[in-house]
Enzyme design. Structure first.
Site, mmCIF file in Angstrom:
data_model
loop_
_atom_site.group_PDB
_atom_site.id
_atom_site.type_symbol
_atom_site.label_atom_id
_atom_site.label_comp_id
_atom_site.label_asym_id
_atom_site.label_seq_id
_atom_site.Cartn_x
_atom_site.Cartn_y
_atom_site.Cartn_z
ATOM 1 N N GLY A 163 4.911 -1.191 2.819
ATOM 2 C CA GLY A 163 4.109 0.009 2.654
ATOM 3 C C GLY A 163 4.904 1.297 2.671
ATOM 4 N N HIS A 197 0.813 -1.215 0.000
ATOM 5 C CA HIS A 197 0.000 0.000 0.000
ATOM 6 C C HIS A 197 0.848 1.267 0.000
ATOM 7 C CE1 HIS A 197 0.687 1.119 4.271
ATOM 8 N NE2 HIS A 197 0.813 -0.185 4.449
ATOM 9 N N ASP A 198 0.423 2.229 -0.803
ATOM 10 C CA ASP A 198 0.995 3.584 -0.806
ATOM 11 C C ASP A 198 2.439 3.628 -1.259
ATOM 12 O OD1 ASP A 198 -1.351 5.080 0.438
ATOM 13 O OD2 ASP A 198 -0.960 3.556 1.959
#
Length: 272
Positions: free
Chosen positions: A140, A122-123
């Site tokens: 992440g 994520h991200d």
């Protein structure tokens, strides 16, 4: 002409460009946008809130846009955005962002290759012309700058930063930031010289390469601490894109840069 195999499952509200090909048993969700000329191969999965650019290839078993593996995720709408001419190979995974990060989006730039069984969490932000070799996992909110290469089975700690034109040897565990233009490897991971072969292939001149090497000699071999070495570089080297890229990266590093070679190890690892 867009071609959708009759055994594919494509939501009728998904936006597919011209000349898109979708293979059998592929799954494409409702809130998906796919650019012209992209191929989604058999058994690939594209979940909601994904935008894929032109002339990409999503190989069998790849999963793009699954919800993040992050306990802070609370079902909010977040995104994956993939550029043009990206290849996502077999069984690679690219997760959506989380609002808790303040970003809410995972991005992959143009002309990047994500090899089989890689994981982009994520991200994360992966730049243009990057290569993530098979079994790489980036946790992440990792940033990977343009032209970086991560060798197979490399794992990267969350919030890390990999600099432009850097190369990380296969099987490495990255727990510090990797500065631009360098070659890193060994266990534990250390600076091993500059990415000489990569820089030559990308058109860097002999003078540019020599200056990069001299700057890293000052950072890693002068006996000065990193802050003092950066001041010496700023004062002693003429302004250039390479000098500014190195100094800005190091001064903005939140995790600190990878350490120098262990006593007794050679640093002639400039791929000579």
């Amino acid at each position: 002409m867009t071609t959708i195999h009759p055994l594919a499952c494509v939501n009728p509200k998904a936006k597919l460009g011209d000349n898109v090909t979708v293979g059998p048993y592929a799954y494409i969700d409702e809130f998906v946008e796919i650019g012209d000329g992209t191929t989604v191969m058999p058994h690939a999965t594209i979940f909601n809130y994904v935008k894929i650019g032109k002339d990409c290839n999503i190989f069998p078993g790849a999963v793009v846009g699954a919800v993040p593996q992050d306990l802070k995720f609370d079902g909010e709408i977040t995104y994956v955005e993939i550029g043009d001419r990206v290849n996502i190979r077999e069984c690679a995974t690219v997760n959506r962002g989380t609002k808790a990060s303040g970003k809410g989006i995972t991005r992959i730039g143009n002309d990047t290759l994500i090899m089989s069984y890689c994981h982009v969490a994520h991200d994360c932000r992966v730049g243009n012309h990057c290569i993530l070799v098979s079994y790489v996992g980036i946790a992440g909110e990792t940033d990977v700058d343009d032209w970086a290469i991560l060798g197979g089975s490399t794992v990267v700690h969350q919030f890390s930063h990999i600099g432009t034109h850097a190369m990380v040897g296969g099987g490495s565990t990255v727990n510090k930031d990797i500065p631009p233009y360098v070659l890193c490897g060994r266990a534990p991971i250390t600076f091993a010289g500059i990415n000489l072969v990569g820089l030559r292939r990308r058109g860097f001149s002999s003078d540019q390469i020599r200056n990069i090497k001299d700057m890293y000699d000052m950072i890693y071999n002068s006996g000065m601490n990193v802050s003092d070495a950066c001041e010496k570089i700023e004062a002693g080297f003429p302004q250039s894109d390479e000098r500014d890229t190195i100094l800005n990266f190091i001064r903005n590093s939140k995790r600190g840069i990878v350490r120098g070679p262990v006593l007794g190890q050679s640093i002639k690892g400039d791929q000579e």
